[in-house]
Design a protein around this motif. Structure first.
Motif, PDB file in Angstrom:
ATOM      1  N   MET A   1      61.419 116.374  60.272  1.00 50.74           N
ATOM      2  CA  MET A   1      61.095 114.937  60.602  1.00 50.74           C
ATOM      3  C   MET A   1      60.681 115.024  62.191  1.00 50.74           C
ATOM      4  O   MET A   1      59.785 114.372  62.403  1.00 50.74           O
ATOM      5  CB  MET A   1      62.034 114.004  60.368  1.00 50.74           C
ATOM      6  CG  MET A   1      62.292 113.606  58.878  1.00 50.74           C
ATOM      7  SD  MET A   1      63.410 112.156  58.729  1.00 50.74           S
ATOM      8  CE  MET A   1      65.113 113.027  58.853  1.00 50.74           C
ATOM      9  N   LEU A   2      61.440 115.701  62.830  1.00 53.61           N
ATOM     10  CA  LEU A   2      61.314 115.616  64.494  1.00 53.61           C
ATOM     11  C   LEU A   2      59.907 116.779  64.753  1.00 53.61           C
ATOM     12  O   LEU A   2      59.247 116.145  65.558  1.00 53.61           O
ATOM     13  CB  LEU A   2      62.462 116.437  65.226  1.00 53.61           C
ATOM     14  CG  LEU A   2      63.448 115.474  65.001  1.00 53.61           C
ATOM     15  CD1 LEU A   2      64.752 116.217  65.797  1.00 53.61           C
ATOM     16  CD2 LEU A   2      63.473 114.299  65.735  1.00 53.61           C
TER      17      LEU A   2
ATOM     18  N   GLU B   1      57.055 114.300  63.926  1.00 52.49           N
ATOM     19  CA  GLU B   1      57.135 113.306  64.950  1.00 52.49           C
ATOM     20  C   GLU B   1      56.435 113.970  66.258  1.00 52.49           C
ATOM     21  O   GLU B   1      55.331 113.308  66.810  1.00 52.49           O
ATOM     22  CB  GLU B   1      58.375 112.764  65.129  1.00 52.49           C
ATOM     23  CG  GLU B   1      58.541 111.852  66.512  1.00 52.49           C
ATOM     24  CD  GLU B   1      57.736 110.239  66.282  1.00 52.49           C
ATOM     25  OE1 GLU B   1      57.581 109.650  67.128  1.00 52.49           O
ATOM     26  OE2 GLU B   1      57.741 110.180  65.017  1.00 52.49           O
TER      27      GLU B   1
ATOM     28  N   ILE C   1      52.632 114.318  65.624  1.00 49.42           N
ATOM     29  CA  ILE C   1      51.936 113.035  65.386  1.00 49.42           C
ATOM     30  C   ILE C   1      51.660 112.489  66.927  1.00 49.42           C
ATOM     31  O   ILE C   1      50.668 112.051  67.440  1.00 49.42           O
ATOM     32  CB  ILE C   1      52.413 112.112  64.595  1.00 49.42           C
ATOM     33  CG1 ILE C   1      52.185 112.599  63.328  1.00 49.42           C
ATOM     34  CG2 ILE C   1      51.796 110.732  64.763  1.00 49.42           C
ATOM     35  CD1 ILE C   1      52.713 111.916  62.080  1.00 49.42           C
ATOM     36  N   SER C   2      52.982 112.365  67.446  1.00 48.31           N
ATOM     37  CA  SER C   2      52.965 111.463  68.882  1.00 48.31           C
ATOM     38  C   SER C   2      52.664 112.520  70.013  1.00 48.31           C
ATOM     39  O   SER C   2      52.358 111.676  71.279  1.00 48.31           O
ATOM     40  CB  SER C   2      54.176 110.715  69.024  1.00 48.31           C
ATOM     41  OG  SER C   2      55.339 111.379  69.198  1.00 48.31           O
TER      42      SER C   2
ATOM     43  N   ARG D   1      61.044 112.845  70.787  1.00 46.23           N
ATOM     44  CA  ARG D   1      62.435 111.945  71.224  1.00 46.23           C
ATOM     45  C   ARG D   1      62.911 111.730  69.785  1.00 46.23           C
ATOM     46  O   ARG D   1      62.339 112.019  68.611  1.00 46.23           O
ATOM     47  CB  ARG D   1      61.902 110.494  71.610  1.00 46.23           C
ATOM     48  CG  ARG D   1      60.710 110.010  71.137  1.00 46.23           C
ATOM     49  CD  ARG D   1      60.228 108.715  71.600  1.00 46.23           C
ATOM     50  NE  ARG D   1      59.125 108.190  71.058  1.00 46.23           N
ATOM     51  CZ  ARG D   1      59.120 107.364  70.062  1.00 46.23           C
ATOM     52  NH1 ARG D   1      60.022 106.845  69.486  1.00 46.23           N
ATOM     53  NH2 ARG D   1      57.908 107.023  69.336  1.00 46.23           N
TER      54      ARG D   1
ATOM     55  N   PRO E   1      64.487 109.228  67.285  1.00 44.35           N
ATOM     56  CA  PRO E   1      64.816 107.821  66.874  1.00 44.35           C
ATOM     57  C   PRO E   1      65.886 107.722  65.979  1.00 44.35           C
ATOM     58  O   PRO E   1      66.201 108.503  65.200  1.00 44.35           O
ATOM     59  CB  PRO E   1      63.484 107.370  65.995  1.00 44.35           C
ATOM     60  CG  PRO E   1      62.311 108.289  66.334  1.00 44.35           C
ATOM     61  CD  PRO E   1      63.323 109.603  66.637  1.00 44.35           C
TER      62      PRO E   1
ATOM     63  N   TYR F   1      65.632 108.606  62.044  1.00 39.86           N
ATOM     64  CA  TYR F   1      65.674 109.858  61.581  1.00 39.86           C
ATOM     65  C   TYR F   1      66.999 110.247  61.611  1.00 39.86           C
ATOM     66  O   TYR F   1      67.641 111.100  60.648  1.00 39.86           O
ATOM     67  CB  TYR F   1      64.911 110.888  62.618  1.00 39.86           C
ATOM     68  CG  TYR F   1      63.555 110.594  62.927  1.00 39.86           C
ATOM     69  CD1 TYR F   1      62.883 109.626  61.975  1.00 39.86           C
ATOM     70  CD2 TYR F   1      62.754 111.253  63.730  1.00 39.86           C
ATOM     71  CE1 TYR F   1      61.630 109.566  62.009  1.00 39.86           C
ATOM     72  CE2 TYR F   1      61.493 110.964  63.848  1.00 39.86           C
ATOM     73  CZ  TYR F   1      60.798 110.128  62.925  1.00 39.86           C
ATOM     74  OH  TYR F   1      59.623 110.139  62.969  1.00 39.86           O
TER      75      TYR F   1
END
Length: 80
Positions: free
Chosen positions: A26-27, A30, A33-34, A38, A40, A43
């Motif tokens: 997931m990280l 993330e 994409i961004s 960070r 969140p 997650y």
């Protein structure tokens, strides 16, 4: 009691590895994409949920396997 402890240990290890891999994935997505690294809180909650589901399923499975193995050992001992 021993089969339950053995099943709990094996299930905990499996669940922890899978949850850590899920959070890492997931990280990674993330970050891809961004472009910002960070963590969140969602997650972490998702990782906890993954851990809980996998732990429950693996505990049930491992306990079943341990009991089946013990039953086979007892059957083998009594047949000799």
């Amino acid at each position: 009691m021993t089969p339950n402890l053995k099943a709990c240990g094996q299930a905990m290890v499996t669940a922890m590895v899978n949850a850590a891999l899920a959070v890492a994935l997931m990280l990674l997505v993330e970050f891809a994409i961004s472009g910002d690294f960070r963590v969140p809180a969602t997650y972490l909650w998702a990782g906890l949920l993954v851990w809980l589901v996998i732990f429950a399923a693996q505990f049930w499975r491992q306990r079943h396997l341990c009991r089946a193995c013990d039953t086979n050992k007892e059957t083998t001992r009594t047949s000799h």
